[in-house]
Design an enzyme around this catalytic site. Structure first.
Site, short mmCIF file in Angstrom:
data_model
loop_
_atom_site.label_atom_id
_atom_site.label_comp_id
_atom_site.label_asym_id
_atom_site.label_seq_id
_atom_site.Cartn_x
_atom_site.Cartn_y
_atom_site.Cartn_z
N ASP A 135 1.05 -1.22 0.06
CA ASP A 135 -0.18 0.20 0.52
C ASP A 135 1.08 1.60 0.30
OD1 ASP A 135 -1.55 -1.82 0.10
OD2 ASP A 135 -2.48 -1.29 2.61
N GLU A 194 -4.26 -1.15 -1.01
CA GLU A 194 -6.01 -0.93 -0.69
C GLU A 194 -6.99 0.08 -1.48
OE1 GLU A 194 -5.90 -0.15 3.79
OE2 GLU A 194 -8.12 -0.19 4.17
N LYS A 208 -6.61 -5.35 -2.88
CA LYS A 208 -6.55 -5.67 -1.74
C LYS A 208 -8.60 -4.84 -1.50
CE LYS A 208 -3.24 -4.66 1.29
NZ LYS A 208 -4.24 -3.56 2.25
N LYS A 259 -7.48 -5.03 4.76
CA LYS A 259 -6.56 -5.32 5.21
C LYS A 259 -4.50 -6.06 4.80
CE LYS A 259 -8.34 -0.78 7.36
NZ LYS A 259 -8.55 0.66 6.78
N VAL A 288 3.30 0.41 4.27
CA VAL A 288 2.45 0.64 5.18
C VAL A 288 1.38 -0.09 5.10
CG1 VAL A 288 4.31 3.21 4.93
CG2 VAL A 288 2.09 2.73 3.75
N THR A 289 0.71 0.51 6.98
CA THR A 289 1.17 1.38 8.12
C THR A 289 1.70 0.25 8.53
OG1 THR A 289 -0.71 1.49 8.72
CG2 THR A 289 -0.42 2.89 7.90
N CYS A 344 -1.56 -2.20 7.99
CA CYS A 344 -2.29 -3.37 6.67
C CYS A 344 -0.44 -4.68 6.34
CB CYS A 344 -2.77 -2.99 5.34
SG CYS A 344 -3.90 -2.26 5.32
N GLN A 388 8.40 -13.10 21.88
CA GLN A 388 8.24 -14.65 22.72
C GLN A 388 8.53 -15.18 21.07
OE1 GLN A 388 4.15 -15.01 23.92
NE2 GLN A 388 4.13 -13.46 23.08
C1 C5J Z 1 -2.74 0.49 5.56
C2 C5J Z 1 -4.65 1.53 6.56
N1 C5J Z 1 -2.40 0.36 4.68
N2 C5J Z 1 -3.90 1.36 7.18
N3 C5J Z 1 -4.19 1.22 5.78
O1 C5J Z 1 -2.29 0.59 6.77
O2 C5J Z 1 -5.48 1.89 6.98
#
Ligand code: C5J
Length: 242
Positions: A34, A82, A139, A142, A167-168, A172, A212
């Site tokens: 994204d 996205e 897509k 996310k 990102v972010t 996503c 972990q």
């Molecule tokens: C992504 C969002 N790409 N933060 N989307 O992380 O809404």
């Protein structure tokens, strides 16, 4: 008669946390999540949510470096975006209605309708433009696996390791790594190639992945990946899926 898959190239070692990871370059994909104008540039989805979009710029140069190295090494490269159909039939009301953005998904903005496919804001930023032949995966959610053909493409190319940038970090990137982990992929977040509007979420998001014993993946960075790929042969014809 099915063709005999070529012998896989030798493994390379990636410095990562919580532990180094050996992977076959021919079985690894760089997945860039994204890196769209809607998230990185003023006037897009990210800014309508009240974020300082300049915070995401830090990931651009490291992404460019790993993208160039991945291409040179012949890794599979996948870009995701996205966004939603222009008729928004794939946009759940619960997503569109949530929060109090200054403009909702589908509203007109300076880069066209927010988070809608085909609009200028939905494009990947010019600095990371996909090359011909690199899949660009649209897509609606996310995660990059949800309602996409990502898993089919990875299976057909014999991929078992995902090197994840974009990102972010905590949205996503995280969701995709969690989805990939549950499907049996070795998922590596490339720390400096990811970014968040909220620096603390970026830091903690990476901590969560590798805690972990690597509860759902590994964390590495662009320097380590470049070192791992240096000297690897071109793997333009990866082995078939087992
Ligand atoms: C992504 C969002 N790409 N933060 N989307 O992380 O809404």
């Amino acid at each position: 008669m099915p063709a005999t898959p070529p012998a896989p190239p030798s493994e390379t070692q990636l410095a990562a946390e919580p532990a180094p990871l050996a992977f076959h370059p021919a079985r690894a994909a760089l997945v860039i999540i994204d890196m769209q104008r809607d998230f990185l540039e003023p006037g897009g989805f990210g800014e309508t949510l009240g974020n300082d979009v300049s915070r995401l710029q830090a990931a651009v140069a490291p992404c460019q470096a790993v993208l160039a190295a991945a291409r040179a090494a012949g890794l599979m490269v996948i870009h995701t975006r996205e966004g939603h159909r222009p008729d928004m039939m794939d946009a759940p009301p619960a997503k569109v209605e949530r929060g109090a953005p200054t403009a909702r998904i589908g509203c007109a903005g300076p880069m066209g309708r927010i988070l809608i496919r085909g609009e200028p804001g939905h494009d990947i930023i010019a600095a990371l433009a996909p090359a011909p032949g690199e899949p660009v995966l649209d897509k609606p959610g996310k995660g990059a696996f949800y309602q996409t053909d990502l898993e089919l493409m990875l299976k057909n190319r014999g991929i078992d390791t995902l090197l994840v940038a974009g990102v972010t970090t905590e949205v996503c990137v995280h969701t995709t790594i969690r989805e990939g982990n549950d499907r049996g992929y070795r998922c590596v977040a490339l720390a400096d190639c990811c970014a968040s509007y909220i620096p603390e979420f970026h830091r903690v998001g990476l901590e969560m992945i590798k805690a972990q014993g690597g509860i759902f993946g590994w964390v590495s960075d662009s320097t380590a990946l470049l070192a791992a790929l240096a000297g690897t042969a071109t793997h333009a014809a990866p082995p078939s899926a087992a």
